[in-house]
Design a protein around this motif. Structure first.
Motif, mmCIF file in Angstrom:
data_model
loop_
_atom_site.group_PDB
_atom_site.id
_atom_site.type_symbol
_atom_site.label_atom_id
_atom_site.label_comp_id
_atom_site.label_asym_id
_atom_site.label_seq_id
_atom_site.Cartn_x
_atom_site.Cartn_y
_atom_site.Cartn_z
ATOM 1 N N GLY A 127 0.691 -1.286 0.050
ATOM 2 C CA GLY A 127 -0.166 -0.227 -0.058
ATOM 3 C C GLY A 127 0.890 1.236 0.119
ATOM 4 N N VAL A 167 -4.239 4.877 -6.731
ATOM 5 C CA VAL A 167 -5.147 4.466 -5.504
ATOM 6 C C VAL A 167 -6.305 5.200 -5.604
ATOM 7 C CG1 VAL A 167 -5.631 4.937 -3.057
ATOM 8 C CG2 VAL A 167 -3.464 4.019 -3.661
ATOM 9 N N GLU A 222 11.391 13.251 -6.200
ATOM 10 C CA GLU A 222 11.068 14.675 -6.217
ATOM 11 C C GLU A 222 12.433 15.544 -6.170
ATOM 12 O OE1 GLU A 222 8.327 16.454 -6.448
ATOM 13 O OE2 GLU A 222 7.105 15.019 -6.506
ATOM 14 N N ASN A 223 12.536 16.740 -6.245
ATOM 15 C CA ASN A 223 13.673 17.521 -6.556
ATOM 16 C C ASN A 223 14.319 17.606 -5.289
ATOM 17 O OD1 ASN A 223 13.282 18.433 -9.025
ATOM 18 N ND2 ASN A 223 12.021 20.250 -8.256
ATOM 19 N N PHE A 224 13.565 17.362 -3.869
ATOM 20 C CA PHE A 224 14.209 17.288 -2.743
ATOM 21 C C PHE A 224 14.782 15.862 -2.361
ATOM 22 C CE2 PHE A 224 9.825 16.728 -2.153
ATOM 23 C CZ PHE A 224 9.807 15.469 -1.298
ATOM 24 N N GLN A 261 3.583 3.894 -2.126
ATOM 25 C CA GLN A 261 4.259 4.122 -3.171
ATOM 26 C C GLN A 261 5.417 5.214 -3.065
ATOM 27 O OE1 GLN A 261 1.198 4.918 -6.425
ATOM 28 N NE2 GLN A 261 -0.471 4.472 -5.015
ATOM 29 N N VAL A 262 6.287 5.335 -4.188
ATOM 30 C CA VAL A 262 7.200 6.243 -3.780
ATOM 31 C C VAL A 262 7.538 6.859 -5.325
ATOM 32 C CG1 VAL A 262 9.267 4.711 -4.171
ATOM 33 C CG2 VAL A 262 9.770 6.661 -2.860
ATOM 34 N N ARG A 263 7.877 8.250 -5.252
ATOM 35 C CA ARG A 263 8.316 8.823 -6.463
ATOM 36 C C ARG A 263 9.548 9.913 -5.970
ATOM 37 N NH1 ARG A 263 3.135 12.738 -7.263
ATOM 38 N NH2 ARG A 263 4.052 14.537 -6.148
ATOM 39 N N ASN A 279 -6.527 -1.127 -2.455
ATOM 40 C CA ASN A 279 -6.271 0.422 -2.188
ATOM 41 C C ASN A 279 -7.391 1.123 -2.579
ATOM 42 O OD1 ASN A 279 -3.843 -0.571 -0.979
ATOM 43 N ND2 ASN A 279 -2.764 -0.638 -2.769
ATOM 44 N N ARG A 314 -0.411 9.966 5.493
ATOM 45 C CA ARG A 314 -0.002 9.589 4.144
ATOM 46 C C ARG A 314 1.192 10.107 3.503
ATOM 47 N NH1 ARG A 314 -5.119 7.772 1.304
ATOM 48 N NH2 ARG A 314 -6.732 7.607 2.985
ATOM 49 N N LEU A 315 1.762 10.983 3.963
ATOM 50 C CA LEU A 315 2.981 11.476 2.983
ATOM 51 C C LEU A 315 4.178 11.387 4.140
ATOM 52 C CD1 LEU A 315 1.794 14.600 1.051
ATOM 53 C CD2 LEU A 315 2.336 12.168 0.319
ATOM 54 N N CYS A 338 8.582 23.193 -0.934
ATOM 55 C CA CYS A 338 9.104 22.450 -2.284
ATOM 56 C C CYS A 338 8.108 22.526 -3.304
ATOM 57 C CB CYS A 338 9.822 21.107 -1.988
ATOM 58 S SG CYS A 338 8.645 20.079 -1.045
ATOM 59 N N ARG A 339 8.430 22.619 -4.458
ATOM 60 C CA ARG A 339 7.516 22.487 -5.532
ATOM 61 C C ARG A 339 7.368 20.958 -5.932
ATOM 62 N NH1 ARG A 339 6.353 26.587 -10.391
ATOM 63 N NH2 ARG A 339 5.290 25.219 -11.928
ATOM 64 N N LEU A 340 6.302 20.573 -5.936
ATOM 65 C CA LEU A 340 6.181 19.224 -6.157
ATOM 66 C C LEU A 340 5.899 18.775 -7.842
ATOM 67 C CD1 LEU A 340 3.875 17.402 -3.355
ATOM 68 C CD2 LEU A 340 6.324 17.582 -3.417
ATOM 69 N N ARG A 341 6.499 17.884 -8.330
ATOM 70 C CA ARG A 341 6.618 17.662 -9.682
ATOM 71 C C ARG A 341 5.061 17.168 -10.279
ATOM 72 N NH1 ARG A 341 12.423 14.151 -10.124
ATOM 73 N NH2 ARG A 341 13.530 15.924 -9.945
ATOM 74 N N GLY A 383 3.347 10.104 -11.843
ATOM 75 C CA GLY A 383 3.585 9.423 -10.497
ATOM 76 C C GLY A 383 2.462 10.246 -9.556
ATOM 77 N N TYR A 438 -1.218 4.396 1.564
ATOM 78 C CA TYR A 438 -2.590 4.132 1.666
ATOM 79 C C TYR A 438 -3.465 4.541 2.849
ATOM 80 C CZ TYR A 438 -7.181 1.764 0.921
ATOM 81 O OH TYR A 438 -8.476 1.316 0.830
ATOM 82 N N LEU A 474 9.571 11.071 -2.274
ATOM 83 C CA LEU A 474 8.246 11.496 -1.288
ATOM 84 C C LEU A 474 7.533 10.031 -1.635
ATOM 85 C CD1 LEU A 474 6.078 13.168 -0.629
ATOM 86 C CD2 LEU A 474 5.306 13.651 -2.957
ATOM 87 N N PHE A 475 7.042 9.659 -0.286
ATOM 88 C CA PHE A 475 6.597 8.357 0.044
ATOM 89 C C PHE A 475 5.062 8.773 0.415
ATOM 90 C CE2 PHE A 475 9.905 5.335 0.294
ATOM 91 C CZ PHE A 475 11.076 6.232 0.669
ATOM 92 N N TYR A 476 4.102 7.662 -0.096
ATOM 93 C CA TYR A 476 2.755 7.908 0.071
ATOM 94 C C TYR A 476 2.244 6.446 0.576
ATOM 95 C CZ TYR A 476 -2.321 7.752 -1.133
ATOM 96 O OH TYR A 476 -3.571 7.560 -1.278
ATOM 97 N N PHE A 481 -0.503 9.778 -7.110
ATOM 98 C CA PHE A 481 -0.869 8.589 -6.052
ATOM 99 C C PHE A 481 -1.984 8.209 -6.187
ATOM 100 C CE2 PHE A 481 3.305 10.514 -3.813
ATOM 101 C CZ PHE A 481 4.260 9.537 -4.338
ATOM 102 N N GLN A 482 -2.983 9.223 -5.951
ATOM 103 C CA GLN A 482 -4.350 9.135 -5.844
ATOM 104 C C GLN A 482 -5.251 9.814 -6.506
ATOM 105 O OE1 GLN A 482 -5.493 8.748 -1.523
ATOM 106 N NE2 GLN A 482 -7.615 9.155 -1.898
ATOM 107 N N PHE A 536 8.334 12.597 3.685
ATOM 108 C CA PHE A 536 9.462 13.204 3.019
ATOM 109 C C PHE A 536 10.969 12.576 3.343
ATOM 110 C CE2 PHE A 536 6.984 16.658 1.232
ATOM 111 C CZ PHE A 536 5.841 16.639 1.797
ATOM 112 N N GLU A 554 6.408 21.027 4.689
ATOM 113 C CA GLU A 554 7.453 20.822 3.842
ATOM 114 C C GLU A 554 6.771 21.198 2.415
ATOM 115 O OE1 GLU A 554 8.862 17.118 6.283
ATOM 116 O OE2 GLU A 554 7.137 18.558 6.446
#
Lengths: 87, 341
Positions: A12, B89, A18-20, A14-16, B112, A31-32, B8-11, B59, A27, A23-25, B61-62, A34, B4
């Protein structure tokens, strides 16, 4: 740092990238999460195929990243929160 | 949402609201989307799948799918299943009228997945005054179907003057169906513009509600009530407006807006029939203005770090100016803000 640890995403999660960093999410809330690790780790790391040591060997540029010393703590924190699993 | 996000600006959005159809089989008096009839230029089935491809590729998520009533949309289950195949999701908001054991069984197969069932009162008298005659019994039946098939869901209640005295009953009703209670904010958009005076909760009620929320840890508020959130509820949900920072809204026709409550011409970023969603997310001037928005009159407030000025949509619908403070934040409720010309 234990170079032999491997991690994968918890069900459940997910990860993507980001510039920093990452980012994990999840379910289920909260939810988030960093992970401000820049390019130190990519999402592929969490496929569980490579240990930290193997990942760094594959990405030698990461060895000079000043965020490297904080990496084990960041991973342990995510593991404690149930975002990632050790495998 | 964490602070946060403001730094930061998210993609891509973390999640987004997709009003997949304007068609609805109810005529709720507070509907913020003014739903009723299918719109002439709604996205085609293929355009819907193409949109999901776009969102998966960047990407997201939901996706929170609403309407209108999503289950009235032709091919909706195929669209929903496709989103899940792409690893997204989903959370679907429904009025529950079309729910039956067969549909509940299909939904139970999705991983999910989450459902929100709208219910605006713990009795037929209160609910039906808002959602229409006879709806209470149908919604209870929907909840029974979902509960018996183990579909995770919440009761979604828009807080009004009418149902305010029934908060405890609604919480118990949710618990008795293994569901959560999620309380949303009354927003004066769509048909809510016409019914705000009649239905919008008063200042005393909102203050009481803030205290009630603080005592009821398991009640969810989604993105609605961060302006009222007490310190001990922080990190239970959004702490500030996520519009254009972590979320966006797509209308039935493909229009892209910063959030579902700002579907007005000044906030239109573009349309996914003509532009890739990612281009609009990255390059829209209106999205940039929301990202950089700071309610100047709020920056010295003791609660600024909690809500960052509150809901710009509430400010817009009240003052026609998104940079004004949220008129229903805990501070402004006690000292109503007067906009000067």
């Amino acid at each position: 740092m234990n170079r032999h640890h491997k991690y994968k995403l918890a069900p459940g999660t997910q990860v993507r990238e980001e510039n920093f960093g990452l980012l994990f999410y999840t379910y289920t809330g909260p939810r988030l999460f960093f992970m401000p690790c820049g390019n130190l780790l990519g999402t592929d790391f969490f496929l569980g195929r490579w240990s930290i040591g193997q990942w760094l060997d594959r990405h030698p540029e990461s060895k000079n990243d000043n965020r490297l010393p904080g990496l084990p703590q960041s991973l342990a924190k995510l593991k404690d929160k149930g975002v990632i699993l050790e495998c | 949402m964490s602070a946060e996000v403001t730094r930061c600006r998210l993609r891509a959005p973390v999640n987004l609201t997709w009003e997949i159809t304007g068609k609805c089989n109810l005529k709720c008096v507070h509907c913020l989307s003014d739903a009723g009839s299918e719109l002439a230029d709604e996205l085609s089935f293929d355009q819907c799948l193409g949109l999901i491809d776009q969102l998966a590729s960047i990407g997201v998520f939901q996706i929170n799918i609403g309407g209108g009533e999503p289950f009235l949309r032709q091919g909706f289950m195929d669209i929903l299943t496709y989103a899940h195949k792409k690893g997204i999701v989903t959370c679907v908001s429904t009025n529950g009228i079309l729910m039956n054991p067969s549909l509940a069984a299909d939904l139970a197969e999705l991983d999910n997945f989450y459902l929100q069932v709208s219910l605006d009162g713990a009795t037929a008298q209160v609910n039906d005054a808002i959602r229409g005659q006879g709806t209470f019994q149908k919604i209870i039946y929907a909840m029974e179907c979902l509960s018996s098939y183990g579909v995770p869901f919440s009761i979604n209640t828009v807080l009004t003057r009418l149902n305010f005295p029934q908060l405890e009953l609604l919480r118990e009703l949710a618990a008795s169906h293994s569901a959560e209670l999620r309380v949303s904010r009354f927003r004066p958009s769509g048909r809510g513009k016409e019914t705000k005076t009649q239905l919008g909760p008063g200042a005393d009620q909102l203050e009481f509600f803030a205290e009630w929320l603080a005592r009821n840890d398991l009640v969810r508020t989604g993105d609605s009530f961060f302006c009222l959130t007490s310190e001990n509820r922080r990190r239970k949900g959004l702490e500030m407006c996520g519009a254009a920072k972590m979320t966006a809204c797509i209308s039935p026709t493909g229009n892209v807006y910063p959030c579902a409550f700002l579907q007005e011409p000044p906030f239109l970023a573009g349309n996914i029939k003509y532009d890739h969603f990612k281009t609009l997310w990255d390059e829209s001037a209106i999205f940039d203005s929301l990202r950089n928005l700071n309610s100047a009159t709020c920056t010295d407030c003791v609660r600024f770090e909690n809500c960052r000025g509150g809901c710009p949509a509430m400010a817009y619908h009240t003052y026609h100016d998104i940079s004004m403070p949220d008129p229903e934040c805990l501070i402004n409720l006690k000292n109503p803000f007067k906009k000067t010309a």
